[in-house]
Design an enzyme around this catalytic site. Structure first.
Site, PDB file in Angstrom:
ATOM      1  N   CYS A 132       0.809  -1.225   0.000  1.00  0.00           N
ATOM      2  CA  CYS A 132       0.000   0.000   0.000  1.00  0.00           C
ATOM      3  C   CYS A 132       0.847   1.281   0.000  1.00  0.00           C
ATOM      4  CB  CYS A 132      -0.943  -0.012   1.201  1.00  0.00           C
ATOM      5  SG  CYS A 132      -0.236  -0.742   2.685  1.00  0.00           S
ATOM      6  N   HIS A 246      -3.133   6.236   4.500  1.00  0.00           N
ATOM      7  CA  HIS A 246      -1.714   6.380   4.840  1.00  0.00           C
ATOM      8  C   HIS A 246      -1.235   7.741   4.323  1.00  0.00           C
ATOM      9  CE1 HIS A 246      -1.852   2.249   5.858  1.00  0.00           C
ATOM     10  NE2 HIS A 246      -1.057   1.721   4.937  1.00  0.00           N
TER      11      HIS A 246
HETATM   12  P1  NAP Z   1      -7.804  -9.144   7.638  1.00  0.00           P
HETATM   13  O1  NAP Z   1      -8.837  -8.097   7.806  1.00  0.00           O
HETATM   14  O2  NAP Z   1      -7.171  -9.723   8.847  1.00  0.00           O
HETATM   15  O3  NAP Z   1      -8.432 -10.333   6.749  1.00  0.00           O
HETATM   16  C1  NAP Z   1      -7.751 -11.541   6.542  1.00  0.00           C
HETATM   17  C2  NAP Z   1      -8.531 -12.404   5.577  1.00  0.00           C
HETATM   18  O4  NAP Z   1      -7.796 -13.608   5.347  1.00  0.00           O
HETATM   19  C3  NAP Z   1      -9.886 -12.833   6.133  1.00  0.00           C
HETATM   20  O5  NAP Z   1     -10.805 -12.951   5.087  1.00  0.00           O
HETATM   21  C4  NAP Z   1      -9.558 -14.202   6.719  1.00  0.00           C
HETATM   22  O6  NAP Z   1     -10.676 -15.054   6.811  1.00  0.00           O
HETATM   23  C5  NAP Z   1      -8.615 -14.718   5.663  1.00  0.00           C
HETATM   24  N1  NAP Z   1      -7.826 -15.831   6.199  1.00  0.00           N
HETATM   25  C6  NAP Z   1      -7.029 -15.837   7.288  1.00  0.00           C
HETATM   26  N2  NAP Z   1      -6.525 -17.073   7.496  1.00  0.00           N
HETATM   27  C7  NAP Z   1      -7.025 -17.858   6.505  1.00  0.00           C
HETATM   28  C8  NAP Z   1      -6.890 -19.234   6.176  1.00  0.00           C
HETATM   29  N3  NAP Z   1      -6.141 -20.070   6.907  1.00  0.00           N
HETATM   30  N4  NAP Z   1      -7.553 -19.692   5.089  1.00  0.00           N
HETATM   31  C9  NAP Z   1      -8.324 -18.875   4.364  1.00  0.00           C
HETATM   32  N5  NAP Z   1      -8.492 -17.569   4.627  1.00  0.00           N
HETATM   33  C10 NAP Z   1      -7.843 -17.063   5.681  1.00  0.00           C
HETATM   34  O7  NAP Z   1      -6.599  -8.645   6.764  1.00  0.00           O
HETATM   35  P2  NAP Z   1      -6.600  -7.609   5.518  1.00  0.00           P
HETATM   36  O8  NAP Z   1      -6.198  -6.278   5.973  1.00  0.00           O
HETATM   37  O9  NAP Z   1      -7.844  -7.760   4.719  1.00  0.00           O
HETATM   38  O10 NAP Z   1      -5.351  -8.159   4.713  1.00  0.00           O
HETATM   39  C11 NAP Z   1      -5.354  -9.397   4.093  1.00  0.00           C
HETATM   40  C12 NAP Z   1      -4.034  -9.598   3.406  1.00  0.00           C
HETATM   41  O11 NAP Z   1      -3.929  -8.683   2.316  1.00  0.00           O
HETATM   42  C13 NAP Z   1      -2.816  -9.290   4.298  1.00  0.00           C
HETATM   43  O12 NAP Z   1      -2.388 -10.396   4.985  1.00  0.00           O
HETATM   44  C14 NAP Z   1      -1.815  -8.761   3.321  1.00  0.00           C
HETATM   45  O13 NAP Z   1      -1.073  -9.845   2.793  1.00  0.00           O
HETATM   46  C15 NAP Z   1      -2.640  -8.181   2.238  1.00  0.00           C
HETATM   47  N6  NAP Z   1      -2.670  -6.718   2.323  1.00  0.00           N
HETATM   48  C16 NAP Z   1      -2.045  -6.049   1.371  1.00  0.00           C
HETATM   49  C17 NAP Z   1      -2.049  -4.686   1.381  1.00  0.00           C
HETATM   50  C18 NAP Z   1      -1.266  -3.978   0.380  1.00  0.00           C
HETATM   51  O14 NAP Z   1      -0.361  -3.315   0.752  1.00  0.00           O
HETATM   52  N7  NAP Z   1      -1.575  -4.058  -0.887  1.00  0.00           N
HETATM   53  C19 NAP Z   1      -2.681  -3.972   2.364  1.00  0.00           C
HETATM   54  C20 NAP Z   1      -3.329  -4.668   3.352  1.00  0.00           C
HETATM   55  C21 NAP Z   1      -3.303  -6.059   3.307  1.00  0.00           C
HETATM   56  P3  NAP Z   1     -11.488 -15.233   8.217  1.00  0.00           P
HETATM   57  O15 NAP Z   1     -12.381 -14.023   8.331  1.00  0.00           O
HETATM   58  O16 NAP Z   1     -12.247 -16.477   8.002  1.00  0.00           O
HETATM   59  O17 NAP Z   1     -10.478 -15.317   9.299  1.00  0.00           O
HETATM   60  N1  12T Z   2       2.335  -5.837   7.456  1.00  0.00           N
HETATM   61  O1  12T Z   2       0.923  -6.222   1.887  1.00  0.00           O
HETATM   62  O2  12T Z   2       0.749  -4.157   8.650  1.00  0.00           O
HETATM   63  O3  12T Z   2       2.953  -6.421   2.516  1.00  0.00           O
HETATM   64  O4  12T Z   2       0.166  -2.420   7.483  1.00  0.00           O
HETATM   65  C1  12T Z   2       0.609  -4.452   4.003  1.00  0.00           C
HETATM   66  C2  12T Z   2       0.337  -3.819   5.191  1.00  0.00           C
HETATM   67  C3  12T Z   2       2.028  -5.995   5.127  1.00  0.00           C
HETATM   68  C4  12T Z   2       1.788  -6.113   2.732  1.00  0.00           C
HETATM   69  C5  12T Z   2       0.586  -3.581   7.586  1.00  0.00           C
HETATM   70  C6  12T Z   2       1.753  -5.369   6.318  1.00  0.00           C
HETATM   71  C7  12T Z   2       1.463  -5.517   3.993  1.00  0.00           C
HETATM   72  C8  12T Z   2       0.906  -4.285   6.333  1.00  0.00           C
END
Ligand code: NAP
Ligand code: 12T
Length: 340
Positions: A132, A246
């Site tokens: 991000c 951010h």
């Molecule tokens: P979040 O709110 O914690 O959501 C995590 C998601 O992953 C939920 O849907 C969760 O399902 C699912 N999950 C967790 N463990 C799982 C498993 N064992 N099998 C299947 N699904 C599982 O996190 P978020 O902020 O949405 O972020 C999710 C991911 O996106 C992060 O880990 C990161 O890699 C990525 N991300 C990227 C950016 C970026 O910079 N582009 C920004 C933020 C996040 P449940 O609800 O069932 O637990």
């Molecule tokens: N740890 O997609 O914690 O690499 O804000 C994005 C956001 C990892 C990622 C955070 C993180 C990622 C966070």
């Protein structure tokens, strides 16, 4: 118009839910939507275009056949384990985690910066969405690099808790509530330190070189997306008690001199950028104003008086939209327009 079967993996999370919103807002041609999360969420219903779609357990699914595009946001481990299986069964995966970003056979794409790189999806069937903080920075830096060549970038971030997921959002709420009520401060559970009324210079894990992984993502991803390994980047990434959006203080040193007004002129014409820069009238971007928007906002553009050819600026974007869901859906739009 052709329609596609789209999967959202991690659909119940902060990013996954926004993926559904953005797919609907942009009227992405969805034929069928399949939602995946952990077994904890199996059977949960999520709304899409007036329908209630049931969530499937990722681990219990045997085949992913029939899926054209899979948007992943369920953490890096799920991406490592499952993205190759979706790709094997014929989907193009657009992955939001850090798992595949630096793989030379996986394109790392910001549509305003390097849309042509999408073509590389054929190698592994995976396209990576950058971090991000990187995304919002390169959207602003690329047009400046094109006219003045950036030699060095020094960035400090002010990152909201939503970047660390749904649980970190609740953690800031809970701690703030406890403080207001005068009750004992709950111990940090998902963030590494107390976040209410505090700033934490620690995002993701520390590496042996003294930087955090979040900082090194900004260094390495910037070079890959801008397709210029000669750009020197150094970063300090900080979590602040803000829910969405951010902000970044960015200093650049350029090869060619750019005045602040020349930089504003370039950025006013840049795709996906909004210049908000009239400090006399209290106009500069802030998180509370840009949350919910898809563009990247820049202001406080001024010459760095300590060097001959340098600029300072303040860049703000919604990390869950442009920093994650919107960027991923824009990549999917390029994919269906030019490739699928
Ligand atoms: P979040 O709110 O914690 O959501 C995590 C998601 O992953 C939920 O849907 C969760 O399902 C699912 N999950 C967790 N463990 C799982 C498993 N064992 N099998 C299947 N699904 C599982 O996190 P978020 O902020 O949405 O972020 C999710 C991911 O996106 C992060 O880990 C990161 O890699 C990525 N991300 C990227 C950016 C970026 O910079 N582009 C920004 C933020 C996040 P449940 O609800 O069932 O637990
Ligand atoms: N740890 O997609 O914690 O690499 O804000 C994005 C956001 C990892 C990622 C955070 C993180 C990622 C966070």
């Amino acid at each position: 118009m052709k329609e596609y079967t789209v999967a959202v993996v991690g659909a119940t999370g902060a990013v996954g839910r926004m993926m559904l919103t953005v797919l609907e807002e942009r009227n992405f041609p969805v034929k069928e939507l399949r939602l995946f999360a952990s077994t904890r969420s199996k059977g949960m219903l999520l709304p899409f275009k007036g329908e209630q779609i049931p969530v499937e357990a990722l681990e219990e699914a045997k085949s992913f056949k029939g899926i054209d595009i899979a948007l992943f946001s369920a953490g890096a481990q799920r991406s490592l384990d499952f993205a190759p299986l979706f790709a094997r069964d014929g989907a193009v995966v657009i992955d939001n985690s850090s798992a595949w970003r630096m793989d030379p056979d996986v394109p790392l794409v910001v549509p305003e910066v390097n849309p042509h790189a999408v073509a590389g999806y054929t190698k592994k069937g995976i396209i990576a969405n950058p971090n991000c903080s990187t995304i919002q920075m390169v959207v602003v830096l690329k047009p400046l690099h094109d006219v003045a060549r950036i030699k060095r970038v020094v960035v400090s971030t002010y990152q909201s808790v939503s970047g660390a997921g749904q649980k970190a959002i609740f953690e800031l709420m809970e701690q703030t509530k406890a403080w207001c009520e005068g009750s004992p401060m709950p111990l940090p559970k998902h963030l590494p330190q107390r976040i209410a009324f505090n700033c934490i210079p620690h995002i993701d894990v520390f590496l042996p070189n003294g930087y955090t992984k979040e900082e090194m993502k900004m260094v390495e991803e910037t070079k890959k997306i801008m397709e210029d390994p000669s750009i020197a980047v150094t970063a300090t990434t900080v979590r602040v008690p803000v829910f969405y959006g951010h902000a970044e203080s960015v200093n650049i040193e350029t090869e060619k001199k750019l005045t602040a007004e020349e930089a504003r002129e370039v950025l006013r014409k840049a795709e996906g950028v909004v210049v908000l820069d009239d400090p006399q009238n209290k106009l500069y971007p802030m998180q509370v104003d840009v949350a919910g928007r898809d563009e990247v906002f820049v202001g406080r553009i001024r010459e760095d008086l300590s060097i001959e050819k340098g600029l300072n600026m303040w860049i703000v974007a919604d990390n869950i939209r442009k920093g994650a869901a919107t960027n991923a859906v824009q990549i999917a739009e390029i994919l269906i327009k030019n490739y699928l």
